[in-house]
Motif scaffolding. Structure first.
Motif, PDB file in Angstrom:
ATOM      1  N   ARG A 111       0.809  -1.214   0.000  1.00 21.21           N
ATOM      2  CA  ARG A 111       0.000   0.000   0.000  1.00 21.21           C
ATOM      3  C   ARG A 111       0.847   1.270   0.000  1.00 21.21           C
ATOM      4  NH1 ARG A 111      -3.145   1.154   4.206  1.00 21.21           N
ATOM      5  NH2 ARG A 111      -1.835   0.037   5.719  1.00 21.21           N
ATOM      6  N   PHE A 112       1.979   1.239   0.687  1.00 24.94           N
ATOM      7  CA  PHE A 112       2.845   2.408   0.804  1.00 24.94           C
ATOM      8  C   PHE A 112       4.111   2.194  -0.016  1.00 24.94           C
ATOM      9  CE2 PHE A 112       1.422   3.919   5.309  1.00 24.94           C
ATOM     10  CZ  PHE A 112       0.107   3.892   4.890  1.00 24.94           C
ATOM     11  N   THR A 113       4.666   3.289  -0.529  1.00 22.32           N
ATOM     12  CA  THR A 113       5.910   3.245  -1.269  1.00 22.32           C
ATOM     13  C   THR A 113       6.806   4.392  -0.832  1.00 22.32           C
ATOM     14  OG1 THR A 113       4.810   2.290  -3.219  1.00 22.32           O
ATOM     15  CG2 THR A 113       6.999   3.236  -3.539  1.00 22.32           C
ATOM     16  N   ILE A 114       8.046   4.080  -0.477  1.00 19.94           N
ATOM     17  CA  ILE A 114       9.009   5.100  -0.106  1.00 19.94           C
ATOM     18  C   ILE A 114       9.984   5.299  -1.256  1.00 19.94           C
ATOM     19  CG2 ILE A 114      10.599   3.480   1.017  1.00 19.94           C
ATOM     20  CD1 ILE A 114      11.197   5.697   3.078  1.00 19.94           C
ATOM     21  N   SER A 115      10.352   6.542  -1.504  1.00 18.23           N
ATOM     22  CA  SER A 115      11.284   6.859  -2.574  1.00 18.23           C
ATOM     23  C   SER A 115      12.071   8.107  -2.207  1.00 18.23           C
ATOM     24  CB  SER A 115      10.549   7.054  -3.902  1.00 18.23           C
ATOM     25  OG  SER A 115       9.638   8.135  -3.826  1.00 18.23           O
ATOM     26  N   GLU A 116      13.126   8.365  -2.952  1.00 18.17           N
ATOM     27  CA  GLU A 116      13.935   9.545  -2.692  1.00 18.17           C
ATOM     28  C   GLU A 116      14.214  10.291  -3.983  1.00 18.17           C
ATOM     29  OE1 GLU A 116      17.685   8.370  -1.027  1.00 18.17           O
ATOM     30  OE2 GLU A 116      18.474   7.691  -2.952  1.00 18.17           O
ATOM     31  N   ASP A 117      14.441  11.590  -3.842  1.00 16.45           N
ATOM     32  CA  ASP A 117      14.811  12.444  -4.954  1.00 16.45           C
ATOM     33  C   ASP A 117      16.017  13.245  -4.493  1.00 16.45           C
ATOM     34  OD1 ASP A 117      15.133  14.445  -6.879  1.00 16.45           O
ATOM     35  OD2 ASP A 117      12.997  14.533  -7.309  1.00 16.45           O
ATOM     36  N   ASP A 118      17.197  12.820  -4.901  1.00 19.50           N
ATOM     37  CA  ASP A 118      18.420  13.482  -4.448  1.00 19.50           C
ATOM     38  C   ASP A 118      18.507  14.923  -4.943  1.00 19.50           C
ATOM     39  OD1 ASP A 118      20.541  10.518  -4.660  1.00 19.50           O
ATOM     40  OD2 ASP A 118      19.369  11.331  -2.993  1.00 19.50           O
ATOM     41  N   THR A 119      17.963  15.182  -6.119  1.00 16.09           N
ATOM     42  CA  THR A 119      18.000  16.532  -6.663  1.00 16.09           C
ATOM     43  C   THR A 119      17.229  17.509  -5.784  1.00 16.09           C
ATOM     44  OG1 THR A 119      18.209  15.696  -8.927  1.00 16.09           O
ATOM     45  CG2 THR A 119      17.485  17.973  -8.645  1.00 16.09           C
ATOM     46  N   LYS A 120      16.087  17.063  -5.290  1.00 15.08           N
ATOM     47  CA  LYS A 120      15.242  17.907  -4.449  1.00 15.08           C
ATOM     48  C   LYS A 120      15.490  17.705  -2.957  1.00 15.08           C
ATOM     49  CE  LYS A 120      11.528  18.047  -7.869  1.00 15.08           C
ATOM     50  NZ  LYS A 120      10.093  17.780  -8.131  1.00 15.08           N
ATOM     51  N   HIS A 121      16.365  16.788  -2.625  1.00 12.76           N
ATOM     52  CA  HIS A 121      16.682  16.488  -1.228  1.00 12.76           C
ATOM     53  C   HIS A 121      15.428  16.144  -0.432  1.00 12.76           C
ATOM     54  CE1 HIS A 121      20.675  17.979  -2.140  1.00 12.76           C
ATOM     55  NE2 HIS A 121      20.152  19.117  -2.549  1.00 12.76           N
ATOM     56  N   THR A 122      14.643  15.255  -0.987  1.00 11.78           N
ATOM     57  CA  THR A 122      13.419  14.851  -0.323  1.00 11.78           C
ATOM     58  C   THR A 122      13.260  13.336  -0.340  1.00 11.78           C
ATOM     59  OG1 THR A 122      12.112  15.065  -2.358  1.00 11.78           O
ATOM     60  CG2 THR A 122      12.208  16.986  -0.907  1.00 11.78           C
ATOM     61  N   VAL A 123      12.556  12.850   0.653  1.00 10.48           N
ATOM     62  CA  VAL A 123      12.133  11.464   0.715  1.00 10.48           C
ATOM     63  C   VAL A 123      10.618  11.467   0.787  1.00 10.48           C
ATOM     64  CG1 VAL A 123      12.160   9.325   2.039  1.00 10.48           C
ATOM     65  CG2 VAL A 123      14.256  10.657   1.790  1.00 10.48           C
ATOM     66  N   THR A 124       9.996  10.679  -0.051  1.00 14.49           N
ATOM     67  CA  THR A 124       8.551  10.693  -0.181  1.00 14.49           C
ATOM     68  C   THR A 124       7.949   9.374   0.271  1.00 14.49           C
ATOM     69  OG1 THR A 124       8.599  12.264  -2.023  1.00 14.49           O
ATOM     70  CG2 THR A 124       6.646  10.890  -1.828  1.00 14.49           C
ATOM     71  N   LEU A 125       6.800   9.460   0.900  1.00 12.07           N
ATOM     72  CA  LEU A 125       6.028   8.279   1.263  1.00 12.07           C
ATOM     73  C   LEU A 125       4.671   8.388   0.587  1.00 12.07           C
ATOM     74  CD1 LEU A 125       5.989   5.667   3.012  1.00 12.07           C
ATOM     75  CD2 LEU A 125       4.792   7.028   4.748  1.00 12.07           C
ATOM     76  N   GLN A 126       4.465   7.593  -0.440  1.00 15.45           N
ATOM     77  CA  GLN A 126       3.176   7.538  -1.118  1.00 15.45           C
ATOM     78  C   GLN A 126       2.313   6.515  -0.408  1.00 15.45           C
ATOM     79  OE1 GLN A 126       1.951   9.330  -3.855  1.00 15.45           O
ATOM     80  NE2 GLN A 126       0.031   8.315  -3.284  1.00 15.45           N
ATOM     81  N   MET A 127       1.160   6.941   0.061  1.00 19.51           N
ATOM     82  CA  MET A 127       0.270   6.083   0.826  1.00 19.51           C
ATOM     83  C   MET A 127      -1.034   5.913   0.070  1.00 19.51           C
ATOM     84  SD  MET A 127       0.930   7.541   4.690  1.00 19.51           S
ATOM     85  CE  MET A 127       0.115   9.108   4.335  1.00 19.51           C
ATOM     86  N   ASN A 128      -1.322   4.694  -0.311  1.00 21.71           N
ATOM     87  CA  ASN A 128      -2.546   4.368  -1.019  1.00 21.71           C
ATOM     88  C   ASN A 128      -3.395   3.418  -0.186  1.00 21.71           C
ATOM     89  OD1 ASN A 128      -1.659   5.846  -3.307  1.00 21.71           O
ATOM     90  ND2 ASN A 128      -0.595   4.045  -4.118  1.00 21.71           N
ATOM     91  N   SER A 129      -4.653   3.312  -0.557  1.00 19.79           N
ATOM     92  CA  SER A 129      -5.583   2.411   0.131  1.00 19.79           C
ATOM     93  C   SER A 129      -5.543   2.618   1.638  1.00 19.79           C
ATOM     94  CB  SER A 129      -5.267   0.956  -0.223  1.00 19.79           C
ATOM     95  OG  SER A 129      -5.351   0.735  -1.611  1.00 19.79           O
ATOM     96  N   LEU A 130      -5.604   3.856   2.048  1.00 18.83           N
ATOM     97  CA  LEU A 130      -5.506   4.180   3.462  1.00 18.83           C
ATOM     98  C   LEU A 130      -6.689   3.631   4.247  1.00 18.83           C
ATOM     99  CD1 LEU A 130      -4.125   7.776   3.104  1.00 18.83           C
ATOM    100  CD2 LEU A 130      -3.034   5.939   4.408  1.00 18.83           C
ATOM    101  N   ARG A 131      -6.406   3.234   5.460  1.00 16.72           N
ATOM    102  CA  ARG A 131      -7.393   2.672   6.365  1.00 16.72           C
ATOM    103  C   ARG A 131      -7.454   3.494   7.639  1.00 16.72           C
ATOM    104  NH1 ARG A 131      -4.225  -3.093   6.089  1.00 16.72           N
ATOM    105  NH2 ARG A 131      -4.661  -3.607   3.894  1.00 16.72           N
TER     106      ARG A 131
END
Length: 128
Positions: free
Chosen positions: A67-87
């Motif tokens: 349901r969740f996916t973690i990723s990073e963007d070194d250019t933007k210096h961010t780490v993202t957590l995409q959360m789907n199908s939230l309960r």
């Protein structure tokens, strides 16, 4: 010194999606892991997802796998957590944290004790 700031929290309905962002600044290092943790009222803090430098390895708590996916963007210096199908049980304060990769393992990377820098948190509320 590493500073982290979370954003993107909010209120959604059961089945909805949110994307959390963690802005990382300061003395970052390629030896740091970055992870998301969450804590709900009356419950202990739990590891949600973690990512190692370069994004070559990711880790997820059992309750969010698929349901969740973690990723990073070194250019933007961010780490993202995409959360789907939230309960509703995903409702919690979500924190971004950084810790030394040294000494971590696949079994400990989602344990809070290994992290030295924390953001202030962003609230996620899922209603049924």
């Amino acid at each position: 010194q590493v500073q982290l700031m979370e954003s993107g929290g909010g209120a959604v309905q059961d089945g909805g999606s949110l994307r959390l962002s963690c802005a990382v600044s300061g003395a970052t290092s390629s030896s740091n892991a970055v992870a998301w943790f969450r804590q709900a009222p009356g419950k202990e803090r739990e590891g949600v997802a973690a990512i190692v430098p370069g994004g070559t390895m990711t880790y997820y708590g059992d309750s969010v796998k698929g349901r969740f996916t973690i990723s990073e963007d070194d250019t933007k210096h961010t780490v993202t957590l995409q959360m789907n199908s939230l309960r509703p049980e995903d409702t919690a304060m979500y924190y971004c944290a950084a810790g030394a990769l040294r000494g971590m393992s696949s079994r400990s990377i989602l344990q809070a004790i290994g992290y030295h820098s924390w953001g202030q948190g962003t609230q996620v509320t899922v209603s049924s």
